[in-house]
Structure formats: structure tokens, C-alpha cells
Motif scaffolding. Structure first.
Motif, short mmCIF file in Angstrom:
data_model
loop_
_atom_site.label_atom_id
_atom_site.label_comp_id
_atom_site.label_asym_id
_atom_site.label_seq_id
_atom_site.Cartn_x
_atom_site.Cartn_y
_atom_site.Cartn_z
N VAL A 260 15.64 8.41 1.21
CA VAL A 260 14.39 7.79 0.74
C VAL A 260 13.43 8.88 0.24
O VAL A 260 12.89 8.79 -0.86
N VAL A 261 13.25 9.92 1.07
CA VAL A 261 12.28 10.97 0.72
C VAL A 261 12.74 11.76 -0.50
O VAL A 261 11.94 12.03 -1.41
N TYR A 264 12.30 9.83 -3.71
CA TYR A 264 10.89 9.77 -4.10
C TYR A 264 10.43 11.09 -4.69
O TYR A 264 9.71 11.12 -5.69
N PHE A 275 12.04 1.12 -2.45
CA PHE A 275 11.49 0.71 -1.16
C PHE A 275 10.04 1.19 -1.02
O PHE A 275 9.15 0.43 -0.66
N VAL A 276 9.83 2.47 -1.34
CA VAL A 276 8.49 3.04 -1.18
C VAL A 276 7.50 2.36 -2.10
O VAL A 276 6.39 2.00 -1.68
N ALA A 279 6.75 -1.05 -0.84
CA ALA A 279 5.91 -1.01 0.36
C ALA A 279 4.46 -0.72 -0.02
O ALA A 279 3.54 -1.33 0.52
N SER A 280 4.25 0.20 -0.98
CA SER A 280 2.87 0.48 -1.39
C SER A 280 2.26 -0.71 -2.09
O SER A 280 1.08 -0.98 -1.93
N ARG A 282 2.99 -3.75 -1.58
CA ARG A 282 3.06 -4.92 -0.70
C ARG A 282 3.86 -6.05 -1.33
O ARG A 282 3.46 -7.22 -1.29
N VAL A 287 10.40 -5.60 -0.15
CA VAL A 287 10.41 -4.75 1.05
C VAL A 287 11.45 -5.26 2.04
O VAL A 287 12.25 -4.49 2.57
N ALA A 291 14.69 -3.12 3.28
CA ALA A 291 14.81 -2.77 4.70
C ALA A 291 16.12 -3.29 5.26
O ALA A 291 16.81 -2.60 6.02
N ALA B 134 4.21 -1.14 5.86
CA ALA B 134 4.14 -2.11 4.77
C ALA B 134 3.51 -3.41 5.25
O ALA B 134 2.77 -4.05 4.53
N LEU B 219 5.06 10.04 1.25
CA LEU B 219 5.48 8.83 0.54
C LEU B 219 4.29 7.96 0.14
O LEU B 219 4.47 6.89 -0.43
N LEU B 221 2.19 6.53 2.20
CA LEU B 221 1.97 5.44 3.14
C LEU B 221 1.40 5.94 4.45
O LEU B 221 1.49 5.28 5.48
#
Lengths: 322, 281
Positions: A260-261, A264, A275-276, A279-280, A282, A287, A291, B134, B219, B221
Motif C-alpha cells: 500500500v505504502v 502510494y 484504497f488510500v 479512504a481519503s 470517504r 473502501v 479492505a 476511513a 498516506l 490519513l
């Protein structure tokens, strides 16, 4: 063996159930209404109501849950709230892009990145780990040990940024960002992932092999004058498979987070980046889907490793039967 | 005389590289704690061109908005550190209590706790935290709770495993025969033998917690802009790594030194090595 299998399968199924429940609860029942959150400033009562209806938020909890699960089992995770021309943020139309469509392509990209890195990681850590274990106390062994300390637990974004500075700034031979999937673009993300993971896996493989080398049957084999090569092939490797597999099973947890990191950082178009940003933004259906996919990969990988360990190692088999 | 002996005893806890590692770790923590108090410029002020290079008065040049990189570096270590330590402490107190409870009680309490933690460990730490953030947002307490939920099952597992080894010991039976309450037996009889494993785990888990929080803010978040944070600094300036790498140098070096220092210190720790099992999950 049957009992062990049953126990292990029960744990895997319980984990999958807990995963889906947590994903569902995490997104739907935590404070704050998803419909309002995703709309932000553009929220009007009508829009909120239409999202709530589309997400099924007006139904009872259990109906929502079973609905979501049955659809998820058919790989239908609903529609994105932010992507696509019909997304709620942009118009009053009912649906954005289907989540499964959004995920499909990025899943493939991540599979490429992850499998290349994992295969390289396994090759490198097995050869370095076994070599260090066989030559315990030598200069090469101490060198590998000490070198490994520098990468152990280093965050991916720190090492990755250093690698970018080294190979794209001081010695500019490779691209700093990987917006599409080409072999050249894969080099730096793969290098980052492998180096970060290597710190722990090489050490753990080494410990696993040393433990086998210390056992009585290896000592006995040596005393009987069996050639070293045969000892390794016949005695050491079969018994070291289980602990070594365990190393990689545990490492997958870190690996998932690392992917993931790294994605990104390099802007790689995979599920991590997706995913990131979901999530940001919403974007709840997205999401949830990401997940579930990430969690499932981890659970299934662990289950598979335990099964392989069970099937390849006579001692484990005996233990599981008794 | 007494100072020599003290020195010897001091030296005996760690090897030379261990001491080097320990001092590396402590200096990074020190920078993180007092850094915000000694910034030469206001870390939020726009003072130069975006990604402007190093110049007198701006050692590391300027960041993506033209803010002084050095001041932002000094100001950016504390938040993640505080979140990580509080998140660890919350997780540790819960994990320790539940782990002792699981170790001492038998039957369904133990089974339920063991299974629940096993299932929760089944989630990759970062994915679990991302999911919670999230759903709940990125406020301070959400980050603390998310981190604690990663730490509780892992600490529970370690405490339970080493607590089980002594729950049948004679002194526990004696305490039971004296009619001591369960709380007394858990904390006064079982806890002391769990302590070494718990502390070694803390040595690994606190820095790992710091890095998890830093990863979250990388990230986007964790702490939100315009706040200054090491993970966020690297994230904000990552597009210009090949133009103005000095903007991220401070956070990169600090986080790397922190982790290498911890590894060297743990590797050079001469304490009870048998309980020193590095749990990387």
C-alpha cells in the motif's frame, strides 16, 4: 491431521467472517453519516436521502449486512460514490462506476508488483539466509546480519524516498514515479519492497535453518560421515521448510501494508493507491471492497502456507495427527 | 571506585553497538520532543519559493509551499510520537490485563480471548488502521484507538504465552490456597514472570507504533495539513524528490536513525535473550 485441518479451516473462516463484519461495521456504524461525509459541502437533504437509499442505509442492520455479504460473495461491491460521471459528488444521477470495474485493473497491477517482489524476496532471503546459517560466524554471515539490521523495520516510504533520491536524482537512471506498468517502472518499487522485507526474512530464515542444523539427527548424520551436500538436501531442507514458510506467512501481513505504502509513494496504479484515495475521499463502497480484498489475500496466504507446511513436513503431519 | 563499578554495570547491559544504537534512538526522540520549541522560523510561514533550494537561513531549502524545511522538520516529530506512545500505552494496559486474564483463567475465557486475538492479528496492521480512520476520521483519539486496536491482540498473545508457563507453578497454588483474589494472583504472582517478555516486546513495539503512525500521515490519513509531521512532509514533497531532496532529508534521516538505533540497541541488549523473539507480524 483431520482435526488440525478442521481447526485451521475454522480459524480461517472465522477470520474471513470477522473481516467482513469489521469492514461492514467500520464503515456503516461508526459515528458520522457516510452520505453526509462523502457529499461534504455539496450536501442537500435530497442528495443525502438518495445516497442513503442507494446504500440501503434506511433498512434494518441485519438486512443491510446480509445484503452486502451476498452481493460481495458474487464480487458485487456496489457503485463508487466519487468515480464515474454518475457519481454523487458531481450530479444527482443514481450510480457511479461499478466498484468491481474500478478494482479489476488495479488488482492486476498489484498482483504483478506483489508477485515479482515476493518471488525475488523468497529467492534472496532463502539464499542469503541458508548461506549465513551454513557459514555461521564467518565474516559473510556477520556482514549479512549487520547489513540486515539497517533495513529491519525501516518504513517503506523512508527507504523508498532514499532509493528515489539515489537512482533518480544523484544517479538518474530510473524513473522516480511509476504511473504505468512497465519493467523499468517496476524496478524501484520492487527494490524498495524487497529491501524492506529482507531485513527480517533473512534473519528469520537463518534462525530457522540453524535450529535444524542443531538437531540430533543432523549431528548424527554428520557423525555417520554422510556427505554435507546430502545432509543438506536430505535432512536440513525438508525440516526447515515449515519454519521458513512460517516466516513468509507472517511477512505477508507486513507485505500487504508495504505494498500500500510503496504504491502510494511511486504513484503506482494498484489497489494500495486506490484504497488510500478511496479512504481519503470517504468512498465507502470502494473502501469496503479494497479492505476485503486485502484482508482476504492475507488470510488465504496464511492458510495456504500452513497447509503446505503440513503436507511437506513429516514431523508436522505426525504432530497434527496425534 | 564506585563510579568504575557503576560504569561496568552500565556497560554490561548493552554491547558497544548497543550503546550506539540506544544513543541514536534517544537523540531522535529528543529532537522530536524539543524540536517544536526551537524552530528558527515559524514552520507555517511562507518564506521562499516552492521547492526553493538551500540558502543562508534556510539550511534545507523550502518545501512544496515555500515553507522553511528545517523548521518544519523540527516541528514535525512530536505529534506522531505522542500519538504512538499514548496508543501504545492504551494498547499495552488493555493487552496486559487481558493477557494475564487469559493466562490465568482456563476454559472459555481463555479460549475466547485467544481466538479473538488470533483473528484480529489476521488483519494487516496498516489495513486495519486505514479502515478505522476511513470510518471515523483522523482526529487524535481515533488515531490512538486505531493504534491500540493493532497493539492489544499482539500484546495479549505474548503475555498469555509467557503467563501460561507459570500458571501451574507452586507459588500460584500457594496464593490460591491462601485465598488471594484473582486480581492479586494475576498482577502479583504471574505478572513478574511475564515482565521480561513484555518489556522486550515494548522495545520493538513502541518504535513500530511510531512508524505506523508516521505511515498513516504519509498516506494523508494521519494529522492533517497544514500541520507539520515527518510522514506528511515526505508525502507533500515526494513529487519533488528529484528536484529538492533536502526538503525530505530531515524526516528521512530521523526516521531511519530511529529504527536503526532501535535495532542496534535490541541486538546489543545482553539481557534475557531467550525471551527475545522478534515478532514482525
Amino acid at each position: 491431521m483431520g482435526r488440525y485441518l478442521l481447526r485451521r479451516s475454522a480459524l480461517a473462516i472465522a477470520s474471513l467472517f470477522a473481516l467482513t463484519t469489521l469492514v461492514f461495521v467500520g464503515v456503516n456504524f461508526l459515528p458520522g453519516d457516510p452520505a453526509t461525509a462523502v457529499l461534504g459541502k455539496s450536501a442537500t437533504p435530497e442528495k443525502v436521502a438518495s445516497i442513503q437509499k442507494a446504500l440501503g442505509l434506511n433498512k434494518p442492520i441485519w438486512e443491510m449486512y446480509t445484503n452486502w455479504i451476498t452481493h460481495a460473495l458474487q464480487l458485487d461491491f456496489g457503485h463508487s460514490l466519487t468515480y464515474g460521471t454518475g457519481a454523487y459528488g458531481y450530479s444527482d444521477a443514481v450510480q457511479g462506476t461499478a466498484v468491481s470495474e474500478l478494482i479489476g485493473g488495479s488488482l492486476k497491477n498489484t498482483a504483478i508488483l506483489a508477485s515479482v517482489s515476493m518471488i525475488l524476496l523468497i529467492i534472496v532471503s532463502l539464499s542469503l539466509g541458508v548461506y549465513s546459517a551454513m557459514h555461521r560466524g564467518s565474516i559473510a554471515d556477520s556482514g549479512v546480519q549487520f547489513f540486515g539490521l539497517f533495513f529491519l523495520g525501516l518504513p517503506e516510504f523512508v527507504l523508498g524516498a532514499l532509493i528515489i533520491i539515489a537512482f533518480a536524482f544523484y544517479w538518474p537512471i530510473l524513473p522516480a514515479i511509476s504511473l504505468d506498468v512497465t519493467p523499468k517502472n517496476l524496478v524501484l518499487p520492487v527494490l524498495t519492497l524487497v529491501l524492506v522485507m529482507m531485513g527480517s526474512t533473512v534473519r528469520l530464515v537463518r534462525v530457522g535453518v540453524i535450529e535444524v542444523l542443531k538437531t540430533n539427527y543432523v549431528v548424527t548424520a554428520r557423525l555417520r560421515g554422510i556427505p554435507e551436500r546430502r545432509i543438506i538436501m536430505r535432512y536440513v531442507i525438508p525440516n526447515a521448510i515449515a519454519p521458513v514458510m512460517q516466516v513468509f506467512a507472517i511477512a505477508t501481513g507486513l507485505f500487504v501494508g508495504g505494498v500500500v505504502v510503496v504504491e502510494y509513494l511511486f504513484g503506482y496504479p494498484g489497489i494500495g493507491t486506490g484504497f488510500v484515495s478511496a479512504a481519503s475521499g470517504r468512498d465507502y463502497p470502494v473502501v469496503q471492497a479494497y479492505a476485503v480484498v486485502l484482508g482476504c489475500t492475507y488470510i488465504v496466504a496464511n492458510f495456504a502456507v500452513d497447509l503446505i507446511a503440513l503436507l511437506t513436513n513429516p514431523k508436522m503431519r505426525a504432530k497434527a495427527t496425534s | 571506585m564506585s563510579s568504575t563499578r557503576k560504569k561496568q554495570r552500565f556497560r554490561s547491559y548493552f554491547s558497544v553497538t548497543g550503546w550506539i544504537g540506544l544513543s541514536m534512538t534517544l537523540s531522535v526522540l529528543l529532537i522530536a520532543l524539543i524540536g517544536p520549541l526551537v524552530t528558527p522560523q515559524n514552520p507555517d510561514d511562507l518564506l521562499g519559493l516552492p521547492f526553493g533550494v538551500s540558502q543562508p537561513g534556510a539550511l534545507f531549502g523550502f518545501d512544496s509551499y515555500g515553507r522553511d524545511s528545517f523548521s518544519r522538520f523540527l516541528a514535525g516529530g512530536r505529534y506522531s510520537l505522542v500519538v504512538a506512545i499514548i496508543g501504545y500505552l492504551v494498547g499495552a494496559s488493555l493487552g496486559l490485563t487481558l493477557g494475564l486474564l487469559a493466562a490465568y483463567s482456563r476454559g472459555w475465557v481463555d479460549a475466547a480471548l485467544a481466538w479473538t486475538s488470533e483473528v484480529l492479528i489476521g488483519f494487516p496492521a496498516l489495513v486495519l488502521m486505514l479502515l478505522l480512520v476511513a470510518g471515523l476520521g483522523t482526529s487524535f483519539w481515533v488515531l490512538v484507538v486505531a493504534l491500540a486496536s493493532v497493539n492489544v491482540p499482539r500484546i495479549l498473545r505474548i503475555v498469555r504465552a509467557s503467563g501460561r508457563e507459570v500458571r501451574d507453578a507452586a507459588y500460584v497454588e500457594v496464593a490460591e490456597a491462601r485465598g488471594e483474589p484473582r486480581r492479586y494472583i494475576m498482577f502479583k504472582e504471574i505478572f513478574p514472570s511475564v515482565l521480561p517478555a513484555f518489556l522486550v516486546d515494548a522495545g520493538v513495539r513502541i518504535p513500530a507504533s511510531i512508524l505506523l503512525v508516521a505511515s498513516l500521515s504519509f498516506l494523508g490519513l494521519g494529522i492533517q495539513p497544514p500541520a507539520s509531521d515527518w510522514g506528511l512532509i515526505i508525502s507533500e514533497n515526494r513529487v519533488a524528490l528529484t528536484v529538492q531532496p533536502l526538503a525530505v532529508m530531515g524526516p528521512i534521516v530521523a526516521l531511519a536513525l530511529l529504527m536503526i538505533g532501535v535495532n542496534l540497541a535490541l541486538d546489543g541488549f545482553k539481557g534475557n535473550k531467550s525471551s527475545y523473539r522478534r515478532d514482525i507480524s
